[in-house]
Design a protein around this motif. Structure first.
Motif, PDB file in Angstrom:
ATOM      1  N   LEU A  25      -1.947   9.799  -5.486  1.00 45.76           N
ATOM      2  CA  LEU A  25      -0.987   9.177  -5.396  1.00 45.76           C
ATOM      3  C   LEU A  25      -0.952   7.486  -4.934  1.00 45.76           C
ATOM      4  O   LEU A  25      -1.672   6.720  -4.565  1.00 45.76           O
ATOM      5  N   THR A  35      -9.039   2.885  -7.577  1.00 50.03           N
ATOM      6  CA  THR A  35      -9.628   4.461  -7.394  1.00 50.03           C
ATOM      7  C   THR A  35      -9.193   5.991  -6.196  1.00 50.03           C
ATOM      8  O   THR A  35      -8.792   4.920  -5.616  1.00 50.03           O
ATOM      9  N   ARG A  68       0.700  -1.274  -5.055  1.00 51.44           N
ATOM     10  CA  ARG A  68      -0.404  -2.613  -5.015  1.00 51.44           C
ATOM     11  C   ARG A  68      -1.491  -1.448  -6.597  1.00 51.44           C
ATOM     12  O   ARG A  68      -1.713  -2.054  -7.156  1.00 51.44           O
ATOM     13  N   HIS A  93       0.541  -1.081  -0.085  1.00 55.23           N
ATOM     14  CA  HIS A  93      -0.095  -0.649   0.356  1.00 55.23           C
ATOM     15  C   HIS A  93       0.706   1.450   0.020  1.00 55.23           C
ATOM     16  O   HIS A  93      -0.006   2.207  -0.235  1.00 55.23           O
ATOM     17  N   ALA A  94       2.506   1.085   0.131  1.00 54.78           N
ATOM     18  CA  ALA A  94       2.934   2.337   0.036  1.00 54.78           C
ATOM     19  C   ALA A  94       3.163   3.366  -0.923  1.00 54.78           C
ATOM     20  O   ALA A  94       2.579   2.261  -2.709  1.00 54.78           O
ATOM     21  N   PRO A  95       3.501   4.306  -1.003  1.00 55.56           N
ATOM     22  CA  PRO A  95       3.518   5.064  -2.329  1.00 55.56           C
ATOM     23  C   PRO A  95       4.065   4.691  -3.259  1.00 55.56           C
ATOM     24  O   PRO A  95       5.295   4.323  -2.666  1.00 55.56           O
ATOM     25  N   GLU A 128      -7.850   7.328  -3.246  1.00 58.45           N
ATOM     26  CA  GLU A 128      -9.030   7.272  -2.097  1.00 58.45           C
ATOM     27  C   GLU A 128      -9.348   8.696  -1.457  1.00 58.45           C
ATOM     28  O   GLU A 128     -10.736   9.399  -1.233  1.00 58.45           O
ATOM     29  N   GLN A 129      -8.285   9.457  -1.808  1.00 59.14           N
ATOM     30  CA  GLN A 129      -8.158  10.425  -0.819  1.00 59.14           C
ATOM     31  C   GLN A 129      -6.672  11.583  -1.906  1.00 59.14           C
ATOM     32  O   GLN A 129      -5.726  10.815  -1.978  1.00 59.14           O
ATOM     33  N   GLY A 145     -13.085   1.341  -6.549  1.00 57.66           N
ATOM     34  CA  GLY A 145     -11.687  -0.160  -7.219  1.00 57.66           C
ATOM     35  C   GLY A 145     -10.094   0.290  -6.195  1.00 57.66           C
ATOM     36  O   GLY A 145     -10.297   1.352  -6.110  1.00 57.66           O
ATOM     37  N   MET A 173       4.146   6.554   5.453  1.00 57.88           N
ATOM     38  CA  MET A 173       3.224   6.618   4.328  1.00 57.88           C
ATOM     39  C   MET A 173       2.618   6.291   3.226  1.00 57.88           C
ATOM     40  O   MET A 173       3.389   4.852   3.214  1.00 57.88           O
ATOM     41  N   LEU A 174       1.317   6.152   2.702  1.00 62.50           N
ATOM     42  CA  LEU A 174       0.651   4.543   2.662  1.00 62.50           C
ATOM     43  C   LEU A 174       0.357   5.973   1.114  1.00 62.50           C
ATOM     44  O   LEU A 174      -0.234   7.075   1.076  1.00 62.50           O
ATOM     45  N   GLY A 175      -0.273   4.768  -0.241  1.00 66.61           N
ATOM     46  CA  GLY A 175      -0.212   5.847  -1.242  1.00 66.61           C
ATOM     47  C   GLY A 175      -1.748   5.936  -0.748  1.00 66.61           C
ATOM     48  O   GLY A 175      -2.463   5.638   0.030  1.00 66.61           O
ATOM     49  N   GLY A 176      -2.619   6.819  -1.801  1.00 66.14           N
ATOM     50  CA  GLY A 176      -3.803   7.512  -1.812  1.00 66.14           C
ATOM     51  C   GLY A 176      -5.322   6.600  -2.294  1.00 66.14           C
ATOM     52  O   GLY A 176      -5.845   6.877  -2.921  1.00 66.14           O
ATOM     53  N   MET A 177      -5.195   5.468  -2.471  1.00 60.18           N
ATOM     54  CA  MET A 177      -5.827   4.785  -3.500  1.00 60.18           C
ATOM     55  C   MET A 177      -6.713   3.846  -2.730  1.00 60.18           C
ATOM     56  O   MET A 177      -6.620   3.451  -1.131  1.00 60.18           O
ATOM     57  N   GLN A 178      -7.817   3.385  -3.068  1.00 63.96           N
ATOM     58  CA  GLN A 178      -8.907   3.069  -1.970  1.00 63.96           C
ATOM     59  C   GLN A 178      -8.514   1.392  -1.771  1.00 63.96           C
ATOM     60  O   GLN A 178      -8.040   0.665  -2.515  1.00 63.96           O
ATOM     61  N   ASP A 179      -9.286   1.289  -0.265  1.00 59.30           N
ATOM     62  CA  ASP A 179      -8.777  -0.414   0.078  1.00 59.30           C
ATOM     63  C   ASP A 179     -10.212  -1.085  -0.478  1.00 59.30           C
ATOM     64  O   ASP A 179     -11.684  -0.154  -0.092  1.00 59.30           O
ATOM     65  N   TRP A 180      -9.624  -1.773  -1.596  1.00 58.08           N
ATOM     66  CA  TRP A 180     -11.208  -2.879  -1.892  1.00 58.08           C
ATOM     67  C   TRP A 180     -10.619  -4.211  -1.858  1.00 58.08           C
ATOM     68  O   TRP A 180      -9.783  -4.603  -3.142  1.00 58.08           O
ATOM     69  N   PRO A 181     -10.449  -4.849  -1.269  1.00 54.73           N
ATOM     70  CA  PRO A 181      -9.983  -6.256  -0.532  1.00 54.73           C
ATOM     71  C   PRO A 181     -10.504  -7.236  -1.874  1.00 54.73           C
ATOM     72  O   PRO A 181     -11.620  -6.798  -2.615  1.00 54.73           O
ATOM     73  N   LEU A 182      -9.875  -8.156  -2.217  1.00 52.04           N
ATOM     74  CA  LEU A 182     -10.084  -8.794  -3.162  1.00 52.04           C
ATOM     75  C   LEU A 182     -10.398 -10.640  -2.849  1.00 52.04           C
ATOM     76  O   LEU A 182      -9.823 -10.972  -2.147  1.00 52.04           O
ATOM     77  N   GLU A 241      -9.066 -10.230   2.550  1.00 57.61           N
ATOM     78  CA  GLU A 241      -8.735 -10.393   1.712  1.00 57.61           C
ATOM     79  C   GLU A 241      -7.589 -12.092   1.795  1.00 57.61           C
ATOM     80  O   GLU A 241      -7.646 -12.493   0.817  1.00 57.61           O
ATOM     81  N   SER A 274      -0.467   3.739  -5.698  1.00 54.15           N
ATOM     82  CA  SER A 274       0.277   2.513  -4.505  1.00 54.15           C
ATOM     83  C   SER A 274       0.984   1.292  -5.522  1.00 54.15           C
ATOM     84  O   SER A 274       0.514   1.398  -6.427  1.00 54.15           O
TER      85      SER A 274
END
Ligand code: ATP
Ligand code: ATP
Ligand code: MG
Ligand code: MG
Lengths: 542, 542
Positions: A196, A395, A200, A177-179, A397-398, A392, B1-10, B176, A198
């Motif tokens: 940003l 997509t 993933r 999940h890191a950028p 998140e912020q 998704g 720091m984590l990325g800014g993408m959604q958490d969408w479990p597989l 997931e 990630s």
């Protein structure tokens, strides 16, 4: 209870390692700013990317640091992408076509620590450098022979930096999940905001992009993305090509049709991707020269709506299949793909074309729905239209640093800012941007559809439609047109041409001829500027 | 720091939701135990799977519970797969071809709480039920009309169970990494051990399986897996078909060539998958009847080595492209795929065939290396061979309940039990199972290669090679052969045929003719049984 499978984080460097190990000799071809065409391969790209990572660590860079690039599609840019992410850094691709103020704004906002840039941008960087508050190192993406004799900047030479490393470097293990990357929106509708990506999201997106109904890549594919690496991951092609072992062809600084065309033919490119404006000039070039497209079999077009005649020309005149792509920076960028499903294949030619003019079906990993102004879901009947919401793993998140605040609704949906229909076959059709749609007497008129119809009119090179204030109807459409060189098409010609092609009440209230239309850094119509210019325009019907 | 993408479990249920929403009418065709061919579609499968989930919750099942199936490839089995995973349960697919004792052992070991089973297995289940310690509910996968008049079991009727639900059920959100499925190894080399697939591993594997260089699925594909849904995820086809919206054709209880052939032709199947033995009978059937394969374009073959003549026959006589797949239960199951890369395509026909006889290249998501007995990595030169180790997000970390202890080495590699080479183009070639390889005077002889050579000999239907004790060489190869009906091939014929096709010192020390060879539940040669039988065999050379 957890499953019994291995923990193997989805990290971007695994893509390049996979390519280097399993497709070592598959070529990466690149035109360059310096001139020559450079032929390298996945193994060399990996080996040099590792040296970039090593050099960055040597410069004191740490995981999470933002490292900027201001560069064309080249093998060195590719090495930077993988090298930066591979040491845990965040590859911040800056769009060189942005205004200087925007570049300064986003580089400072991102707190970029290193800037890699192409020779083309030396002047630009020298000019803005005094305002860049956080950049510690400027690395020029060239060799010693091409370094400028003098510069106001303390420049590092990329090839020297790479040569100084021994390559003994282990990719950095970070949380998936890191950028891994950062890209700012293109500013069509407002101030750029950072997305940003990630590790993933990039790896999952690369899987999806490789699928048959998206880009259909394989180890046999020769793919050339004209989608720039400085915007929205170049539509993920540099990742997906590594995942599948495709041959990758990069056009360097070139955007002119003759050069791109020669590259397609010389390198046996069979699949390529770009925005409609690139294809407009390509089709004109082909028309003029009578040339063919070599081994090209498929093109993916997106970023703006694809005019019907473009699909017809590619398919009928050149035997090249077109699939439309819809996406956005916030979607990494892919949301939908318009490859035909069996129901569409079974249709007659006109109905099939209608389907191809739609933006396509959601890729697995993108959930979509359309809602009305109260947030209630609308039917998938091809008629009802409303705000398009998505969800998704790739997509947003912020936005970076929380810009724009909370951008998901309570159920986690992101509002795309687009207005769309969804039909029974799940094809999504963009009606308009919610900011561009024309509200006439409580009903909506799609500026995009009017534009697409207008560009079919002989003598018209480009067209834009905006809403202009009207005392009775609130807003009515104004058509702003650029004539083709030497053309003398008139307002009456245009309106006569449109008649029968659009609903009567959609007919523009006026047609204005201009020398050129304003565009954004990604080649889209800049309607904010156009609306400013025609803010006080008085329609003849008003 | 984590990325800014959604958490969408597989999660696995996202696959069926995607198919139901985006490919609602795409057909799922199924032969059934009851007789008729049933035509349903992705939306109906999803809707009924939801009712299965709801029913399970009604029966008191909780996330993490193991729910078993003993069933053929049918739409009801598919509904169970998705319904079980969708309520958070673990779909434990039991192989009905296992010995009764094995079935009892694994059902008890898994602590299955519910058993869904086909009409074909009523007798079997009645017989073993007294020994099944944890199963609370027995659900017969049929409608009321086909329920047996009496049974020693308290049977639930599947169709009644489904009909009793209103379908208002939200799929259960789990981590997931939570388990989604369970499959025991087929027991070729020892006691079955459970592999606990996670939602994540199944979804990632489905992405990989869909890729062009693996199964190449799309919404246009019509795919029929003969790989059984009771073993190793049916090679992930039921997941990958949902991900891509392919039409899915299931053969129910049928395994005979005429029925499978009719289904391929009637349903326009263009891609299908099975183990070599299925194709052996299919090719014999085609030879006998002179029939063609309809729209079939591609077959994927795996589970055992693919004989060269099988590839030739498919490609030359039927215009059907063959790609070999190597995998194992512990790999969900796909490890490699043998689709040709450009270098192979450029080869002459014989060299190309050589490459196709190899097991293929690693899919992204599978790391591979070969090592010697000291664990040192061997070169990728196509010559050196050693133990094949793998790693990846759909490779087992440990067997269910820790059976077999720690199965990864200190660096996280899993030993496949196979011995292989890797060549410069990254094609992996299975030399043998490490337990089957024949150790002759310190050198290794591949039992697989001898078998593949022997089946090319006229008059031979099937062949197996095992090592037999030899006073001088430790072990020497014994060839055990089944003649074709009416054939009268002799030992001398066979040895003459092999001469020149294999290294001279590999020549079997004896040839024995038998009426049939022992097979495992997945149709593989059961060499443990063969070794038992010939344990005291005295070679003429000894
Ligand atoms: N195939 C397409 N047809 C119509 N519109 C498209 C298509 N593909 C992309 N778009 C438009 O482009 C938008 C995404 O573009 P991008 O993310 O590059 O930045 P932008 O939206 O133009 O800029 P900003 O968000 O800064 O205003 C979509 O929201 C949509 O409006
Ligand atoms: N294309 C192939 N060529 C040769 N061997 C193959 C191929 N595909 C699979 N195999 C063999 O099958 C094995 C995996 O089979 P599976 O997981 O079904 O159970 P098994 O290994 O036969 O049984 P067990 O592990 O219980 O002894 C591989 O390890 C390999 O030996
Ligand atoms: Mg936008
Ligand atoms: Mg095994």
């Amino acid at each position: 209870m957890l499953g019994g499978m291995q923990d193997w984080p989805l990290l971007v460097w695994r893509l390049i390692d996979h390519a280097a190990l399993n497709h070592p000799n598959r070529e990466v071809i690149s035109l360059t700013v310096e001139g020559p065409k450079v032929c390298t391969n996945w193994r060399e790209v990996r080996d040099r990317a590792r040296k970039v990572a090593q050099a960055l660590v040597g410069l004191g860079m740490k995981p999470g640091d933002r490292i900027a690039t201001l560069a064309w599609n080249t093998y060195r840019h590719l090495e930077c992408w993988y090298g930066i992410s591979g040491m845990g850094g965040v590859a911040h691709t800056i769009n060189p076509r942005l205004f200087e103020d925007q570049i300064v704004y986003i580089a400072n906002h991102a707190e970029d620590r290193v800037l890699f840039f192409d020779l083309s941008f030396v002047k630009l960087v020298e000019t803005i450098a005094p305002r860049l508050k956080t950049i510690e190192k400027f690395v020029l993406l060239t060799d010693r022979a091409h370094m400028p004799e003098s510069s106001s900047l303390d420049l590092l030479c990329y090839e020297e930096l790479v040569a100084a490393q021994d390559g003994k470097f282990d990719w950095v293990d970070v949380d998936e999940h890191a950028p891994s990357g950062l890209c700012y929106t293109s500013g069509t509708t407002g101030h750029p905001k950072g997305v940003l990506y990630s590790h993933r999201s990039n790896v999952l997106h690369a899987f999806a992009a490789s699928l048959n109904d998206v880009f259909g890549l394989s180890a046999q594919t020769v793919v050339m993305p004209f989608s720039p690496m400085y915007h929205a991951n170049a539509w993920s092609v540099p990742y997906a090509a590594a995942l599948t072992g495709a041959k990758l062809v990069l056009a360097g600084p070139h955007t002119d049709a003759p050069t791109l065309h020669k590259l397609i033919v010389d390198e046996d490119v069979d699949f390529t991707l770009a925005v409609p404006t690139v294809w407009l000039s390509m089709l004109q070039h082909l028309e003029k020269t009578g040339e063919h497209l070599g081994k090209l079999k498929r093109v993916a077009i997106g970023g703006s709506a694809v005019p019907r005649m473009m699909i017809e020309r590619f398919q009928n005149d050149h035997g090249v299949a077109v699939s439309q792509i819809w996406g956005m920076t916030e979607l990494s960028p892919i949301g939908t793909s318009g490859t035909p499903c069996p129901d569409v294949l079974a249709m007659g030619p006109e109905a099939k074309l209608d389907a191809q003019c739609k933006q396509g079906r959601a890729v697995f990993g993108v959930e979509m729905k359309i809602v009305d102004d109260n947030g209630a879901e609308l039917p998938r009947d091809g008629v009802a239209f409303g705000r398009l919401l998505v969800k998704g793993p790739w997509t947003v998140e912020q936005y970076f640093k929380g810009d724009g605040g909370q951008v998901l609704d309570a159920d986690g949906w992101f509002d795309t800012g687009d207005v769309a229909t969804l039909d029974a076959l799940s094809y999504m059709h963009i009606v308009d941007r919610s900011k561009d749609v024309i509200k006439s007497g409580g009903e909506w008129i799609s500026s995009i559809e009017l534009e697409n119809a207008a560009v079919g009119c002989p003598g018209i090179a480009e067209a834009a439609v905006i809403g202009v204030a009207h005392p009775k109807w609130d807003e009515r459409p104004l058509l702003v047109v650029v004539r083709k060189p030497d053309a003398s098409v008139t307002k009456d010609d245009v309106l006569a041409y449109l008649s029968g092609k659009i609903a009567k009440w959609w007919t523009p209230d006026d047609v204005v001829f201009v020398d050129e239309l304003p565009h954004t850094a990604t080649g889209k119509l800049l309607k904010t500027a156009l609306r400013d210019r025609f803010r006080d325009y008085r329609l003849p019907t008003a």
